[in-house]
Design a protein around this motif. Sequence first.
Motif, PDB file in Angstrom:
ATOM      1  N   SER A 103       0.835  -1.213   0.000  1.00  0.00           N
ATOM      2  CA  SER A 103       0.000   0.000   0.000  1.00  0.00           C
ATOM      3  C   SER A 103       0.870   1.263   0.000  1.00  0.00           C
ATOM      4  O   SER A 103       0.517   2.262  -0.636  1.00  0.00           O
ATOM      5  CB  SER A 103      -0.945   0.008   1.209  1.00  0.00           C
ATOM      6  OG  SER A 103      -0.261   0.251   2.418  1.00  0.00           O
ATOM      7  N   TRP A 133      -8.421  -3.397   1.903  1.00  0.00           N
ATOM      8  CA  TRP A 133      -8.339  -2.844   0.540  1.00  0.00           C
ATOM      9  C   TRP A 133      -9.708  -2.396   0.043  1.00  0.00           C
ATOM     10  O   TRP A 133      -9.830  -1.356  -0.615  1.00  0.00           O
ATOM     11  CB  TRP A 133      -7.741  -3.886  -0.412  1.00  0.00           C
ATOM     12  CG  TRP A 133      -6.254  -4.007  -0.268  1.00  0.00           C
ATOM     13  CD1 TRP A 133      -5.579  -4.905   0.501  1.00  0.00           C
ATOM     14  CD2 TRP A 133      -5.259  -3.185  -0.871  1.00  0.00           C
ATOM     15  NE1 TRP A 133      -4.224  -4.694   0.405  1.00  0.00           N
ATOM     16  CE2 TRP A 133      -3.989  -3.651  -0.429  1.00  0.00           C
ATOM     17  CE3 TRP A 133      -5.311  -2.100  -1.750  1.00  0.00           C
ATOM     18  CZ2 TRP A 133      -2.800  -3.075  -0.834  1.00  0.00           C
ATOM     19  CZ3 TRP A 133      -4.105  -1.515  -2.154  1.00  0.00           C
ATOM     20  CH2 TRP A 133      -2.875  -2.004  -1.700  1.00  0.00           C
ATOM     21  N   THR A 159      -6.276   2.579   2.960  1.00  0.00           N
ATOM     22  CA  THR A 159      -5.910   1.156   3.085  1.00  0.00           C
ATOM     23  C   THR A 159      -4.770   1.006   4.085  1.00  0.00           C
ATOM     24  O   THR A 159      -4.769   0.090   4.915  1.00  0.00           O
ATOM     25  CB  THR A 159      -5.488   0.584   1.713  1.00  0.00           C
ATOM     26  OG1 THR A 159      -6.583   0.685   0.807  1.00  0.00           O
ATOM     27  CG2 THR A 159      -5.071  -0.876   1.836  1.00  0.00           C
TER      28      THR A 159
END
Length: 301
Positions: free
Chosen positions: A59, A139, A100
């Motif tokens: 991420s 996510w 996220t």
Amino acid sequence: EFILVGFSTFPHLQMMFFLLFLLMYLFTLLGNLLIMATVWSERNLHTPMYLFLCALSTSEILYTLAITPRLLADLLSTRRTITWAACASQMFFSFTFGFTHSFLLTVMGYDRYVAICHPLRYNVLMSPRGCACLVAWSWVGGSVMGLVVTTAVFHLTFCGPNEIHHFACHVPPLLKLACGTDVPVVAKGVGLVCIMALLGCCLLILLSYAFIVATILRIPSAEGRHKAFSTCASHLTVVIVHYGFASVIYLKPKGPQSLEGDTLMGITYTVLTPFLSPIIFSLRNKELKTAMTKTFLRKLY
């Protein structure tokens, strides 16, 4: 199209900023890739904690990819225009990967809570399927946040000046370019959603650590207490850095302030936080540091 003013207000410092941000960006990419490669190659690191760390590194890489290359290109360019669609895409991906990251930090806090407070049930509660679901929902949650914020902002009508006083398509400077009666409602709504999500994650992490501290204090030996807390040190440090900078940005009081100050402040969470994260995890996590050294030496020889 929009014009990203960015660091054009610092014409004599642009080359210095370019070199500094380029080095930090490359270090961020290399640091996170090294963490992922180490976890992948070392079988003893195939545990939920390091699975979440790999997801966090992913991420961070994607978050920096959404913002930093454009920032570096604009520092060398005299034409800093960005199309409406590219601006919307940048906002969507930066919010998606940013939130996220926050959700994954919360999941990592829950993982440490289960490991220390419920060690006998750890393998049941943190099964491979359960871990995969937690990562997937992080996510999904990030994507929903990105979609909600981007749709709300780009549903507005933009008129008049098209100069964004920032180096990226950030919400507050974009809202200043919008016109219509919906702007105050959207500004309050987006701000409320972002703050609620960040505070919710922060409170869950604080709750996890409240239980962790209570459990650690009941351990009779000092060595046992130190060993238990050392497994949380790197995560806790990253949480403090992440939410510390986020609170400065999102919870700062409204008042007269320079546009240059806002631009420089934005660097803290777009460049500095991702840069510090792999350093903290590499240095504060003894098991990961040992594995990285072993992997590096093995590849070297």
